[in-house]
Design a protein around this motif. Structure first.
Motif, mmCIF file in Angstrom:
data_model
loop_
_atom_site.group_PDB
_atom_site.id
_atom_site.type_symbol
_atom_site.label_atom_id
_atom_site.label_comp_id
_atom_site.label_asym_id
_atom_site.label_seq_id
_atom_site.Cartn_x
_atom_site.Cartn_y
_atom_site.Cartn_z
ATOM 1 N N VAL A 92 0.849 -1.200 0.000
ATOM 2 C CA VAL A 92 0.000 0.000 0.000
ATOM 3 C C VAL A 92 0.879 1.242 0.000
ATOM 4 O O VAL A 92 1.657 1.467 0.939
ATOM 5 N N ASP A 93 0.812 2.039 -1.048
ATOM 6 C CA ASP A 93 1.587 3.281 -1.131
ATOM 7 C C ASP A 93 1.017 4.135 -2.253
ATOM 8 O O ASP A 93 0.623 3.599 -3.281
ATOM 9 N N ASP A 94 0.987 5.454 -2.043
ATOM 10 C CA ASP A 94 0.455 6.307 -3.115
ATOM 11 C C ASP A 94 1.532 6.668 -4.132
ATOM 12 O O ASP A 94 1.234 7.219 -5.183
ATOM 13 N N SER A 95 2.785 6.337 -3.847
ATOM 14 C CA SER A 95 3.858 6.653 -4.795
ATOM 15 C C SER A 95 4.184 5.426 -5.645
ATOM 16 O O SER A 95 4.547 4.373 -5.108
ATOM 17 N N MET A 145 2.468 -0.758 4.641
ATOM 18 C CA MET A 145 1.517 0.357 4.679
ATOM 19 C C MET A 145 2.223 1.708 4.751
ATOM 20 O O MET A 145 2.902 2.009 5.726
ATOM 21 N N ASP A 146 2.040 2.506 3.706
ATOM 22 C CA ASP A 146 2.517 3.887 3.697
ATOM 23 C C ASP A 146 1.700 4.687 4.714
ATOM 24 O O ASP A 146 0.584 4.296 5.051
ATOM 25 N N ILE A 147 2.229 5.787 5.225
ATOM 26 C CA ILE A 147 1.463 6.582 6.191
ATOM 27 C C ILE A 147 0.698 7.705 5.503
ATOM 28 O O ILE A 147 -0.514 7.820 5.631
ATOM 29 N N THR A 148 1.410 8.555 4.734
ATOM 30 C CA THR A 148 0.743 9.690 4.111
ATOM 31 C C THR A 148 0.184 9.295 2.748
ATOM 32 O O THR A 148 0.944 8.977 1.835
ATOM 33 N N MET A 149 -1.133 9.287 2.659
ATOM 34 C CA MET A 149 -1.798 8.926 1.393
ATOM 35 C C MET A 149 -3.083 9.723 1.276
ATOM 36 O O MET A 149 -3.645 10.142 2.279
ATOM 37 N N PRO A 150 -3.563 9.916 0.047
ATOM 38 C CA PRO A 150 -4.837 10.623 -0.123
ATOM 39 C C PRO A 150 -6.022 9.759 0.324
ATOM 40 O O PRO A 150 -5.853 8.558 0.530
HETATM 41 MG MG LIG Z 1 2.826 8.503 0.606
#
Ligand SMILES: [Mg+2]
Lengths: 146, 153
Positions: free
Chosen positions: A30-33, A77-82
């Motif tokens: 899980v990551d937004d990048s 799990m990424d922390i900062t995500m939309p």
């Molecule tokens: Mg992120």
């Protein structure tokens, strides 16, 4: 004289991504990048882990976890995500499956959030920049600890 | 602006670049930037808010940006697609995240905004309210400028 292939290969280490019985561990990334997703996938695939799916935000992560359950061995799990951040997604996954194995992926400067996630049930965390050794060490540690 | 603010950013940039791009990073001379400045072509901006406000801008030319993104991916990237942009914003995240940790240790409290990436031939930044200090870094991949503009609230 025996050919080297007659000896059991004590030097050839088992791939980290395989369970003792030989099937791969199933991972949800899980990551937004897409850079981080790709980096993690490459490291894990090189050790024969099975990346069952990737998610780009917390909502998607919770959805996918439920969809694949019980066939998910570990979540990064990424922390900062939309949409939904990784802490909230972690909370929802732990509510759904109290035995879930979630590892947080964090940039430096987020110690408070990392602490919070460990209290919420995350099993460990990895601080970026990611390198192969660090990633495999942490993930193997969590998978082998039952 | 106090010079002590810029050091954590430059040190972090050097450390992260050494870890993820190239061992060979040379730090250039610190200079003061005027209120209207031309940028090199690819800029990543991260805002700071809290006890201090301001911004950090990582600036480089297009080819340098592609060289760096290629190194970080172990793969030749030739255009500004999603992967290139994600790589450069991640680089900025790592640098600013590390800097903020150092500044927190020195007692400064503030948060970062997510990085924004801008590209363009004739980018100009104008800000008369915040003094900006610049430190260039030389790598085999090209030159990167770290711009830090901070004002105490
Ligand atoms: Mg992120």
């Amino acid at each position: 004289m025996k050919a080297s292939s007659d000896f059991p290969s004590i030097n050839a280490k088992e791939a980290d991504g395989l369970k003792p019985e030989g099937t791969p561990y199933k991972i949800l990334i899980v990551d937004d990048s897409i850079f981080v997703k790709k980096q993690l996938s490459q490291i894990l695939q090189s050790e024969q882990f099975d990346i069952i799916e990737t998610a780009g935000d917390g909502e998607e992560a919770v959805e996918k976890y439920k969809e694949f359950y019980p066939n998910v061995d570990l979540v990064t799990m990424d922390i900062t995500m939309p949409k939904m951040d990784g802490i909230t997604a972690l909370e929802k996954i732990m509510e759904f499956d109290k035995n879930a194995k979630v590892i947080m992926i964090s940039a430096l400067g987020k110690q408070e959030l990392v602490k919070k996630s460990l209290l919420l049930g995350a099993k460990n965390y990895i601080v970026k920049p990611l390198d192969r050794k660090k990633v495999l060490e942490r993930i193997v540690m969590v998978l082998k600890r039952t | 602006m106090r010079v002590e603010y810029i050091n954590p950013f430059v040190e972090s940039a050097v450390q992260i670049l050494k870890e993820t791009v190239s061992e060979d990073v040379k730090r250039g001379q610190l200079s003061l930037r005027s209120s209207i400045a031309s940028m090199l072509g690819v800029v990543v901006i991260v805002g700071l808010a809290g006890q201090v406000s301001g911004r950090v801008i990582i600036d480089m030319d297009r080819q340098t940006a592609l060289n760096i993104a290629s190194r970080m991916n172990n793969e030749k990237l030739t255009e500004f697609d999603e992967l290139t942009c994600a790589t450069l914003t991640e680089l900025a995240n790592m640098i600013t995240g590390k800097s903020v940790t150092k500044l927190h240790e020195l007692g400064f409290q503030f948060d970062l905004t997510p990085p924004a990436l801008l590209t363009g031939e004739k980018l100009q930044i104008s800000d008369s309210k915040v003094e900006t200090l610049v430190v260039p870094l030389e790598l085999p991949e090209g030159k990167i400028e770290i711009n830090v503009g901070i004002k105490e609230n």
